[in-house]
Scaffold this motif. Structure first.
Motif, short mmCIF file in Angstrom:
data_model
loop_
_atom_site.label_atom_id
_atom_site.label_comp_id
_atom_site.label_asym_id
_atom_site.label_seq_id
_atom_site.Cartn_x
_atom_site.Cartn_y
_atom_site.Cartn_z
N PHE A 47 -15.61 -21.60 66.01
CA PHE A 47 -15.77 -20.16 65.82
C PHE A 47 -14.87 -19.37 66.77
O PHE A 47 -14.40 -18.29 66.41
CB PHE A 47 -17.23 -19.75 65.94
N ILE A 62 -19.56 -11.69 66.46
CA ILE A 62 -19.66 -13.14 66.35
C ILE A 62 -20.49 -13.59 67.55
O ILE A 62 -20.13 -13.29 68.69
CB ILE A 62 -18.28 -13.81 66.37
N CYS A 64 -23.02 -16.73 69.38
CA CYS A 64 -23.53 -18.09 69.49
C CYS A 64 -24.88 -18.01 70.20
O CYS A 64 -24.99 -17.37 71.23
CB CYS A 64 -22.55 -18.92 70.30
N ALA A 122 -25.31 -21.66 60.47
CA ALA A 122 -24.47 -20.46 60.62
C ALA A 122 -25.00 -19.46 59.61
O ALA A 122 -25.37 -19.82 58.49
CB ALA A 122 -23.01 -20.77 60.35
N ALA A 147 -17.33 -23.75 61.31
CA ALA A 147 -16.57 -22.52 61.11
C ALA A 147 -15.66 -22.54 59.89
O ALA A 147 -15.71 -21.61 59.07
CB ALA A 147 -15.78 -22.18 62.37
#
Length: 154
Positions: A47, A62, A64, A122, A147
């Motif tokens: 990612f 974005i 995590c 995801a 990703a």
């Protein structure tokens, strides 16, 4: 019915930590009014590499997230060059992971690791609503939630 079967659900208003223990952020607020991608920690390098491609597709955030402490997440982000590309969010108590029903139900891993862990996934979020969710079929694989595979579907 578990949350992860219900694309179209709003993210829960659960606090996670970013940067240090005193900096809490609401998952619902983080993605409100934005298009974003949220993924589980194993996928971080991919990612980071694809952050520009995701932004080119209109992704604003974005992030995590991991069932881990904020110090580990911050250090891991720095070590991998996440700054400015991917936000590193700690879910130290597992409250977010529980709220989205994505705990990995594996007694062997719980015994080995000492606590609950998240499934690998995801998700694409638009204005706080989950629009796409790729959860690894066995919870631990590396296929649909990586990703490149995720990017090809959004």
């Amino acid at each position: 019915m578990p949350f992860f079967h219900d694309v179209g659900q709003h993210l829960p208003d659960v606090l996670v930590q970013e940067g240090d223990p005193g900096n809490s952020i609401s998952m619902a607020e983080l993605f409100r009014g934005k298009k974003g991608v949220l993924f589980w920690c194993t996928h971080l390098p991919g990612f980071i590499q694809m952050a520009g491609d995701l932004r080119a597709r209109g992704v604003d955030e974005i992030a995590c997230v991991s069932v881990n402490d904020v110090f580990v997440m911050s250090a891991w982000g720095k070590e991998n060059g996440a700054d400015g590309k991917v936000r590193m969010l700690a879910d130290p108590t597992g409250a977010f992971t529980k709220a989205v029903d994505l705990f990995l139900n594996n007694d062997h891993l719980i015994q080995v690791l000492g606590n609950l862990r998240s499934q690998r996934y995801a998700m694409l979020i638009e204005d706080g609503v989950v629009r796409k969710l790729n959860v690894e079929p066995d919870g631990t694989g590396l296929t649909c939630s990586l990703a490149p595979n995720f990017l090809s579907e959004i």
